[in-house]
Design a protein around this motif. Structure first.
Motif, mmCIF file in Angstrom:
data_model
loop_
_atom_site.group_PDB
_atom_site.id
_atom_site.type_symbol
_atom_site.label_atom_id
_atom_site.label_comp_id
_atom_site.label_asym_id
_atom_site.label_seq_id
_atom_site.Cartn_x
_atom_site.Cartn_y
_atom_site.Cartn_z
ATOM 1 N N GLY A 19 29.308 -10.036 -6.434
ATOM 2 C CA GLY A 19 30.658 -10.403 -6.862
ATOM 3 C C GLY A 19 30.871 -9.918 -8.289
ATOM 4 N N SER A 20 32.118 -9.698 -8.648
ATOM 5 C CA SER A 20 32.383 -9.132 -9.979
ATOM 6 C C SER A 20 32.775 -10.221 -10.978
ATOM 7 C CB SER A 20 33.494 -8.091 -9.838
ATOM 8 O OG SER A 20 34.216 -7.965 -11.038
ATOM 9 N N VAL A 21 32.374 -10.006 -12.206
ATOM 10 C CA VAL A 21 32.849 -10.866 -13.298
ATOM 11 C C VAL A 21 33.874 -10.052 -14.067
ATOM 12 C CG1 VAL A 21 32.222 -12.081 -15.420
ATOM 13 C CG2 VAL A 21 30.604 -11.997 -13.496
ATOM 14 N N SER A 22 35.106 -10.498 -14.000
ATOM 15 C CA SER A 22 36.156 -9.699 -14.643
ATOM 16 C C SER A 22 37.307 -10.623 -15.034
ATOM 17 C CB SER A 22 36.622 -8.624 -13.655
ATOM 18 O OG SER A 22 37.834 -8.058 -14.066
ATOM 19 N N PHE A 23 38.046 -10.251 -16.061
ATOM 20 C CA PHE A 23 39.201 -11.048 -16.475
ATOM 21 C C PHE A 23 40.432 -10.172 -16.523
ATOM 22 C CE2 PHE A 23 35.403 -13.107 -17.963
ATOM 23 C CZ PHE A 23 35.620 -14.418 -17.568
ATOM 24 N N ARG A 24 41.521 -10.792 -16.169
ATOM 25 C CA ARG A 24 42.778 -10.046 -16.119
ATOM 26 C C ARG A 24 43.136 -9.512 -17.494
ATOM 27 N NH1 ARG A 24 45.210 -13.650 -12.786
ATOM 28 N NH2 ARG A 24 46.029 -14.861 -14.532
ATOM 29 N N ARG A 25 43.533 -8.293 -17.537
ATOM 30 C CA ARG A 25 43.990 -7.702 -18.795
ATOM 31 C C ARG A 25 45.382 -7.168 -18.590
ATOM 32 N NH1 ARG A 25 39.407 -7.092 -21.931
ATOM 33 N NH2 ARG A 25 37.675 -7.396 -20.513
ATOM 34 N N GLU A 26 46.324 -7.844 -19.227
ATOM 35 C CA GLU A 26 47.701 -7.362 -19.118
ATOM 36 C C GLU A 26 48.290 -7.351 -20.507
ATOM 37 O OE1 GLU A 26 50.308 -9.231 -16.037
ATOM 38 O OE2 GLU A 26 48.401 -10.139 -15.472
ATOM 39 N N LYS A 27 49.262 -6.514 -20.657
ATOM 40 C CA LYS A 27 49.969 -6.502 -21.945
ATOM 41 C C LYS A 27 50.610 -7.865 -22.163
ATOM 42 C CE LYS A 27 51.213 -1.714 -22.677
ATOM 43 N NZ LYS A 27 52.241 -0.703 -22.450
ATOM 44 N N VAL A 29 49.509 -10.647 -22.421
ATOM 45 C CA VAL A 29 48.792 -11.826 -21.940
ATOM 46 C C VAL A 29 47.405 -11.775 -22.596
ATOM 47 C CG1 VAL A 29 47.948 -13.118 -19.944
ATOM 48 C CG2 VAL A 29 49.968 -11.645 -19.733
ATOM 49 N N PRO A 30 47.245 -12.518 -23.670
ATOM 50 C CA PRO A 30 46.007 -12.346 -24.434
ATOM 51 C C PRO A 30 44.757 -12.759 -23.661
ATOM 52 C CG PRO A 30 47.375 -14.112 -25.357
ATOM 53 C CD PRO A 30 48.157 -13.524 -24.237
ATOM 54 N N LYS A 31 44.816 -13.862 -22.977
ATOM 55 C CA LYS A 31 43.594 -14.312 -22.299
ATOM 56 C C LYS A 31 43.862 -14.428 -20.810
ATOM 57 C CE LYS A 31 41.108 -17.082 -25.691
ATOM 58 N NZ LYS A 31 40.996 -18.486 -26.081
ATOM 59 N N GLY A 32 43.597 -13.351 -20.093
ATOM 60 C CA GLY A 32 43.850 -13.379 -18.651
ATOM 61 C C GLY A 32 42.812 -14.226 -17.948
ATOM 62 N N GLY A 33 43.142 -14.719 -16.768
ATOM 63 C CA GLY A 33 42.212 -15.519 -15.977
ATOM 64 C C GLY A 33 41.194 -14.634 -15.289
ATOM 65 N N PRO A 34 40.210 -15.250 -14.633
ATOM 66 C CA PRO A 34 39.176 -14.473 -13.934
ATOM 67 C C PRO A 34 39.769 -13.764 -12.725
ATOM 68 C CG PRO A 34 38.959 -16.812 -13.434
ATOM 69 C CD PRO A 34 40.034 -16.703 -14.486
ATOM 70 N N ASP A 35 39.403 -12.505 -12.563
ATOM 71 C CA ASP A 35 39.927 -11.780 -11.397
ATOM 72 C C ASP A 35 38.840 -10.914 -10.735
ATOM 73 O OD1 ASP A 35 39.612 -9.643 -13.079
ATOM 74 O OD2 ASP A 35 41.665 -8.883 -12.867
ATOM 75 N N GLY A 123 28.627 -10.562 1.165
ATOM 76 C CA GLY A 123 28.924 -10.177 -0.214
ATOM 77 C C GLY A 123 29.046 -11.414 -1.091
ATOM 78 N N GLY A 124 28.715 -11.270 -2.379
ATOM 79 C CA GLY A 124 28.836 -12.406 -3.290
ATOM 80 C C GLY A 124 30.279 -12.623 -3.704
ATOM 81 N N TRP A 125 30.619 -13.850 -4.043
ATOM 82 C CA TRP A 125 31.970 -14.114 -4.517
ATOM 83 C C TRP A 125 32.145 -13.642 -5.953
ATOM 84 C CZ3 TRP A 125 33.522 -19.762 -2.714
ATOM 85 C CH2 TRP A 125 33.899 -19.692 -1.350
ATOM 86 N N GLY A 126 33.320 -13.117 -6.229
ATOM 87 C CA GLY A 126 33.663 -12.747 -7.598
ATOM 88 C C GLY A 126 34.015 -13.997 -8.404
ATOM 89 N N ASN A 127 34.085 -13.834 -9.714
ATOM 90 C CA ASN A 127 34.291 -15.015 -10.558
ATOM 91 C C ASN A 127 35.673 -15.649 -10.386
ATOM 92 O OD1 ASN A 127 35.754 -13.051 -11.903
ATOM 93 N ND2 ASN A 127 35.134 -13.741 -13.954
ATOM 94 N N GLN A 128 36.598 -14.955 -9.694
ATOM 95 C CA GLN A 128 37.924 -15.551 -9.467
ATOM 96 C C GLN A 128 37.811 -16.880 -8.710
ATOM 97 O OE1 GLN A 128 40.411 -13.626 -6.519
ATOM 98 N NE2 GLN A 128 38.706 -12.413 -5.783
ATOM 99 N N HIS A 129 36.741 -17.017 -7.888
ATOM 100 C CA HIS A 129 36.606 -18.235 -7.083
ATOM 101 C C HIS A 129 36.045 -19.408 -7.881
ATOM 102 C CE1 HIS A 129 37.383 -16.018 -3.400
ATOM 103 N NE2 HIS A 129 36.533 -15.113 -3.826
ATOM 104 N N PHE A 130 35.559 -19.137 -9.079
ATOM 105 C CA PHE A 130 34.814 -20.197 -9.769
ATOM 106 C C PHE A 130 35.585 -20.835 -10.913
ATOM 107 C CE2 PHE A 130 31.599 -17.424 -7.840
ATOM 108 C CZ PHE A 130 31.035 -18.347 -6.977
ATOM 109 N N ALA A 131 36.855 -20.502 -11.035
ATOM 110 C CA ALA A 131 37.650 -21.121 -12.106
ATOM 111 C C ALA A 131 38.013 -22.547 -11.695
ATOM 112 C CB ALA A 131 38.908 -20.304 -12.337
ATOM 113 N N ALA A 137 37.246 -19.842 -17.639
ATOM 114 C CA ALA A 137 36.752 -18.468 -17.770
ATOM 115 C C ALA A 137 35.298 -18.357 -17.320
ATOM 116 C CB ALA A 137 36.908 -18.010 -19.217
ATOM 117 N N PRO A 138 35.046 -18.525 -16.026
ATOM 118 C CA PRO A 138 33.662 -18.444 -15.557
ATOM 119 C C PRO A 138 33.092 -17.044 -15.810
ATOM 120 C CG PRO A 138 35.188 -18.414 -13.709
ATOM 121 C CD PRO A 138 36.012 -18.692 -14.942
#
Ligand SMILES: Nc1nc2c(ncn2[C@@H]2O[C@H](COP(=O)(O)OP(=O)(O)OP(=O)(O)O)[C@@H](O)[C@H]2O)c(=O)[nH]1
Ligand SMILES: [Mg+2]
Length: 335
Positions: A19-27, A29-35, A123-131, A137-138
């Protein structure tokens, strides 16, 4: 005649992707959630029974089967792709065991039967499932699971596809010894072969068939002369017969007729099987030998096992007859 073919292979289903550890990055939006997306499933390994396959010979050449792993998860909730499944073809009648425990895993009986023999890892779950409310911000994700991995033992009771019929000394055992790995006794005297031998004949890639060499039969065999003809029951279920007469026989046509007569006396059904007439020992044929017509609608093939003559043509023709017979039995079964 029980003749068992066996093979041992190792199987590994694909591991699951991480699973991936990733955070949303948008203009803006300073602190995006896990995605972080999920990992893909590892490829499964299936066995599939295939009536076109006659033996386990291919597994002598390839012993290891490994399915792809699942792709890792990615950012933006993108899941990894599943690993590709693999399907291993086995002959109908193959019994499959776990090589380590000896436990029977499946019995591949019917054409087309498919068994999931080794499961790919999830497959492992990505960090989006663990918020959660308290953990927005898992910084972790699940690893993929391992795919199943083990060794398989396969066993197949062979049935002969081709039966060799001829007088003693016709060159039956010599033929099977040049076409297969079978090493029967060969000698220049009658009744060298006392028990049937089976050999696996390889024909092009991924094709093979089984040949049965039986003791020679002579005129009167049906009445018990020579070794008798009880051996003919070993070829009652073959798909085709090779009726073999050596090129240096005094009377090829008469010898051929005698063989057919003995076959008929044993079981008239033997004569309705497809057959080929084979003239053997062409390397010692008399001068100006002409290959005779022996039998309406029956091909005559001239060979020399010693010189390697005609063997390719013989295998081609045998394969043609065997596949035609496989086709007919499939039609009969309503497939
Ligand atoms: N020159 C020549 N001799 C051959 C050929 N094939 C077989 N022979 C010889 O013929 C003899 C008999 O061969 P086998 O293969 O034992 O014959 P068979 O039909 O199995 O005989 P039985 O087991 O007694 O029924 C042996 O001496 C072989 O070497 C060939 O293509 N050319
Ligand atoms: Mg022999």
């Amino acid at each position: 005649m029980k003749f068992v073919d066996s093979a041992k292979i190792s199987i590994k289903a694909g591991d699951g992707g991480r699973g991936s550890v990733s955070f949303r990055r948008e203009k803006y939006v300073p602190k995006g959630g896990p995605d972080g997306g999920d990992g893909g499933r590892g490829g499964h390994v299936y066995l599939r029974a295939n009536r076109q396959l006659a033996t386990l010979l291919d597994f002598k050449y390839r012993k290891s089967y490994i399915a792809d792993r699942g792709e890792h998860g990615m950012g933006a909730r993108k899941s990894g792709k599943d690993g590709k499944d693999i399907v291993i073809g086995v002959p109908c009648g193959t019994v499959v065991r776990n090589a380590e425990t000896g436990e029977m895993m499946c019995d591949m009986v019917e054409d087309g039967q498919e068994v999931l023999i080794a499961k790919g890892g999830r497959g492992g779950w990505g960090n989006q499932h663990f918020a959660t409310a308290t953990r927005q911000a898992p910084r972790f994700a699940q690893p993929g699971e391992k795919g199943d991995e083990f060794e398989l033992e396969m066993e197949l009771k062979l049935m002969a596809d081709v039966g060799l019929v001829g007088f003693p000394n016709a060159g039956k055992s010599t033929l099977i010894s040049v076409l297969s790995a079978a090493r029967p006794k060969i000698a220049d005297y009658p009744f060298t072969t006392l028990v049937p031998n089976l050999g696996i004949v390889r024909y092009e890639d991924y094709k093979s068939f089984v040949m049965a060499d039986i003791p020679g039969i002579i005129e009167g065999a049906a009445e018990g002369r020579g070794l008798g003809i009880q051996f003919l029951r070993h070829i009652e279920r073959t798909k085709t017969l090779l009726v073999m007469v050596p090129a240096n026989s005094e009377d090829i046509a008469a010898e051929y007729e005698t063989l057919l007569k003995e076959l008929e006396k044993f079981d008239p059904a033997l004569l309705s099987k497809p057959r080929l007439a084979v003239i053997t020992k062409m390397d010692i044929a008399p001068e100006e030998f002409a290959v005779p017509e022996l039998d309406p609608d029956v091909k005559v093939i001239a060979i020399s096992s010693v010189a390697g003559q005609g063997l390719k043509a013989l295998k081609d023709e045998l394969w043609r007859q065997i596949s035609a017979s496989n086709q007919t039995s499939a039609d009969d079964a309503g497939n």
